[in-house]
Design a protein around this motif. Sequence first.
Motif, PDB file in Angstrom:
ATOM      1  N   LEU A  45       0.821  -1.218   0.000  1.00  0.00           N
ATOM      2  CA  LEU A  45       0.000   0.000   0.000  1.00  0.00           C
ATOM      3  C   LEU A  45       0.853   1.267   0.000  1.00  0.00           C
ATOM      4  CD1 LEU A  45      -2.938  -0.972   2.386  1.00  0.00           C
ATOM      5  CD2 LEU A  45      -3.101  -0.433  -0.053  1.00  0.00           C
ATOM      6  N   MET A  46       2.103   1.125   0.425  1.00  0.00           N
ATOM      7  CA  MET A  46       3.023   2.275   0.380  1.00  0.00           C
ATOM      8  C   MET A  46       3.566   2.488  -1.037  1.00  0.00           C
ATOM      9  SD  MET A  46       5.342   1.821   3.810  1.00  0.00           S
ATOM     10  CE  MET A  46       6.205   3.394   3.586  1.00  0.00           C
ATOM     11  N   HIS A  79      12.099 -10.331   8.493  1.00  0.00           N
ATOM     12  CA  HIS A  79      13.181  -9.571   7.875  1.00  0.00           C
ATOM     13  C   HIS A  79      12.599  -8.857   6.658  1.00  0.00           C
ATOM     14  CE1 HIS A  79      16.593 -11.512   9.945  1.00  0.00           C
ATOM     15  NE2 HIS A  79      15.865 -12.607   9.903  1.00  0.00           N
ATOM     16  N   ILE A  80      13.006  -7.604   6.451  1.00  0.00           N
ATOM     17  CA  ILE A  80      12.646  -6.888   5.222  1.00  0.00           C
ATOM     18  C   ILE A  80      13.951  -6.575   4.485  1.00  0.00           C
ATOM     19  CG2 ILE A  80      11.552  -4.839   4.223  1.00  0.00           C
ATOM     20  CD1 ILE A  80       9.928  -4.562   6.815  1.00  0.00           C
ATOM     21  N   TYR A  81      14.025  -6.978   3.225  1.00  0.00           N
ATOM     22  CA  TYR A  81      15.230  -6.754   2.412  1.00  0.00           C
ATOM     23  C   TYR A  81      14.906  -5.802   1.274  1.00  0.00           C
ATOM     24  CZ  TYR A  81      16.617 -11.201   4.561  1.00  0.00           C
ATOM     25  OH  TYR A  81      16.910 -12.204   5.446  1.00  0.00           O
ATOM     26  N   PHE A  82      15.833  -4.926   0.969  1.00  0.00           N
ATOM     27  CA  PHE A  82      15.729  -4.133  -0.253  1.00  0.00           C
ATOM     28  C   PHE A  82      16.437  -4.931  -1.342  1.00  0.00           C
ATOM     29  CE2 PHE A  82      15.133  -1.007   3.031  1.00  0.00           C
ATOM     30  CZ  PHE A  82      14.165  -0.172   2.507  1.00  0.00           C
ATOM     31  N   GLU A  83      15.659  -5.438  -2.279  1.00  0.00           N
ATOM     32  CA  GLU A  83      16.253  -6.318  -3.291  1.00  0.00           C
ATOM     33  C   GLU A  83      17.195  -5.582  -4.217  1.00  0.00           C
ATOM     34  OE1 GLU A  83      14.392  -9.258  -5.662  1.00  0.00           O
ATOM     35  OE2 GLU A  83      12.761  -9.499  -4.231  1.00  0.00           O
ATOM     36  N   LYS A  84      16.851  -4.331  -4.516  1.00  0.00           N
ATOM     37  CA  LYS A  84      17.676  -3.611  -5.497  1.00  0.00           C
ATOM     38  C   LYS A  84      18.573  -2.585  -4.804  1.00  0.00           C
ATOM     39  CE  LYS A  84      13.672  -3.685  -8.571  1.00  0.00           C
ATOM     40  NZ  LYS A  84      12.567  -2.806  -8.967  1.00  0.00           N
ATOM     41  N   GLY A  85      18.885  -2.835  -3.582  1.00  0.00           N
ATOM     42  CA  GLY A  85      19.656  -1.849  -2.831  1.00  0.00           C
ATOM     43  C   GLY A  85      18.688  -0.811  -2.283  1.00  0.00           C
ATOM     44  N   THR A  99      17.690   3.162  -0.528  1.00  0.00           N
ATOM     45  CA  THR A  99      18.061   4.556  -0.276  1.00  0.00           C
ATOM     46  C   THR A  99      17.687   4.827   1.176  1.00  0.00           C
ATOM     47  OG1 THR A  99      15.866   5.330  -0.854  1.00  0.00           O
ATOM     48  CG2 THR A  99      17.481   5.228  -2.660  1.00  0.00           C
ATOM     49  N   ASP A 100      18.425   5.694   1.822  1.00  0.00           N
ATOM     50  CA  ASP A 100      18.106   6.039   3.213  1.00  0.00           C
ATOM     51  C   ASP A 100      16.682   6.576   3.304  1.00  0.00           C
ATOM     52  OD1 ASP A 100      20.524   5.211   4.027  1.00  0.00           O
ATOM     53  OD2 ASP A 100      21.432   7.211   4.156  1.00  0.00           O
ATOM     54  N   HIS A 101      16.287   7.262   2.249  1.00  0.00           N
ATOM     55  CA  HIS A 101      14.956   7.859   2.236  1.00  0.00           C
ATOM     56  C   HIS A 101      13.879   6.762   2.373  1.00  0.00           C
ATOM     57  CE1 HIS A 101      11.585  10.344   1.150  1.00  0.00           C
ATOM     58  NE2 HIS A 101      11.276   9.494   0.181  1.00  0.00           N
ATOM     59  N   ASN A 102      14.002   5.718   1.549  1.00  0.00           N
ATOM     60  CA  ASN A 102      13.002   4.638   1.591  1.00  0.00           C
ATOM     61  C   ASN A 102      13.045   3.876   2.911  1.00  0.00           C
ATOM     62  OD1 ASN A 102      11.678   5.040  -0.758  1.00  0.00           O
ATOM     63  ND2 ASN A 102      12.930   3.625  -1.973  1.00  0.00           N
ATOM     64  N   LYS A 103      14.248   3.652   3.406  1.00  0.00           N
ATOM     65  CA  LYS A 103      14.390   2.925   4.665  1.00  0.00           C
ATOM     66  C   LYS A 103      13.700   3.710   5.792  1.00  0.00           C
ATOM     67  CE  LYS A 103      18.070   0.524   7.114  1.00  0.00           C
ATOM     68  NZ  LYS A 103      19.532   0.341   7.181  1.00  0.00           N
ATOM     69  N   LYS A 124       9.258   4.714   9.571  1.00  0.00           N
ATOM     70  CA  LYS A 124       8.294   5.685  10.118  1.00  0.00           C
ATOM     71  C   LYS A 124       6.871   5.136  10.005  1.00  0.00           C
ATOM     72  CE  LYS A 124       7.767  10.707  10.025  1.00  0.00           C
ATOM     73  NZ  LYS A 124       6.584  10.896  10.602  1.00  0.00           N
ATOM     74  N   LYS A 125       6.573   4.592   8.839  1.00  0.00           N
ATOM     75  CA  LYS A 125       5.227   4.042   8.615  1.00  0.00           C
ATOM     76  C   LYS A 125       4.940   2.919   9.620  1.00  0.00           C
ATOM     77  CE  LYS A 125       1.427   3.019   6.363  1.00  0.00           C
ATOM     78  NZ  LYS A 125       0.309   3.956   6.360  1.00  0.00           N
ATOM     79  N   LEU A 126       5.903   1.977   9.746  1.00  0.00           N
ATOM     80  CA  LEU A 126       5.685   0.821  10.627  1.00  0.00           C
ATOM     81  C   LEU A 126       5.557   1.238  12.087  1.00  0.00           C
ATOM     82  CD1 LEU A 126       8.065  -1.869   9.050  1.00  0.00           C
ATOM     83  CD2 LEU A 126       5.616  -1.553   8.673  1.00  0.00           C
TER      84      LEU A 126
END
Length: 434
Positions: free
Chosen positions: A238-239, A267-273, A275-279, A284-286
């Motif tokens: 939804l994000m 665990h949450i992984y960023f598959e494509k690397g 950005t600090d912004h997305n992390k 914040k959302k969670l």
Amino acid sequence: MVEKAVVFLLMDGARGDIINRLLAQRQLPNLEKIIQNGTYSTITSTFPTATGPAHIPFFLGRYPGDCNIPGIRWMERARKTRTQSYTSPYGYLKGDGLNEDMGRFSKTIYEKFISASIFEPVSRGATKKIFAYGHFISHIFNTWTNFDRLGLDYTTHILRKKKFQLIVTLFASIDELSHRNGCMHHKVLRAYELFDNNIGKIQRLLEDQYEDYLFIITSDHGLTDTHTHIGLVKVLKLMGFSVRSYPLNIKNGHDLFVAESGNSMAHIYFEKGHTDHNKEKIKKKLSNIKGIDLILSKNGGIRINKGDQEAIIQQSENRYKYEMIRGDPLGLGSFSGEWLGENKWHEITFASNYPDSIVQIAQIFRSARSGDIIVTADNGYDLRTFEIPEHRASHGSLLKEHMNVPVILNKKIETGLLRTTDIYTLMNDYLEVI
Ligand SMILES: [Zn+2]
Ligand SMILES: [Zn+2]
């Protein structure tokens, strides 16, 4: 022929408070007898409190993160072909999967003695291994009582041979029936009683046939009833992120990969690397979602977020420091800023909401397979969207209800504050003395 043996029974998902209640009602006569002449205590499990990873301390004396097993599922970052995921096909806990995935950092206790492992997923090096293929049948047909009966039959059969110094058996029905029905369901309470019956049969055999023995009965994690499934994957979708997760995890190339364990941690992984912004956006959302408890991530140490509170854990050799940034997410304010060793932190946190939290959070991030963000659910909640059959109870988190486990021994020992890693030492020391 061996004259002394260790018999280790793992009562998957058994809760100390339920054992206490049944003991008070005189429903567990065999356990009661052992406790009278032996030891009954509460010890600290490991993170994640999930079947498989939480068994590693018993048999290797090490934390799962230090054996590169951060959960029952993870993303395999190093694997560049086909999919980059590694999640549990059903055989993972039941066959040799976990044994192969564990790094060869140290010997298992099975490798040191003549040993038999019955239905236990951590069995590397056992002289005799009996895999839990019946687990799958029980999962489909809900025949957990039969599964445990089979475990008892194998155990007594092997004990009569008097060939093995160490015999390990996993009994799964308490965990599985709790997931399906809730922790206090009459079928679950019945499973505790049936387990007590099994203990009686094994105990009598040991008394008759062995000169000396160490009988250990323990559990890998607690369990709590679940009233709400948060649906972490749904929240992230939804994000605006594309997300994959078990069991629909075949194709890679998404923004995020979510890997849950025990349903109360993921665990949450960023598959494509990342950005600090997305992390930061995800964190914040969670942190604003009811039922999300701790959010852990690496950034100049390990950040712990809980609602709008934040702290950081640093490690330097064998010492750890907890420092509050906003509020006090782990409730350890009076020790904020102090560098202390593993055992001191265990002592400080033992009676807290998060037993051994500092050491346990640090160890999981030592696994290179750990996620970019780790999330745990609060009591009453879990992270899955759906599961067949639906789960009415969960584990996996750092909460005391999941981290505290009972241990019962036939011998009187001064336990002090123990972790499940200390059970390895106990078994090893007993068997090393001729
Ligand atoms: Zn378990
Ligand atoms: Zn379970």
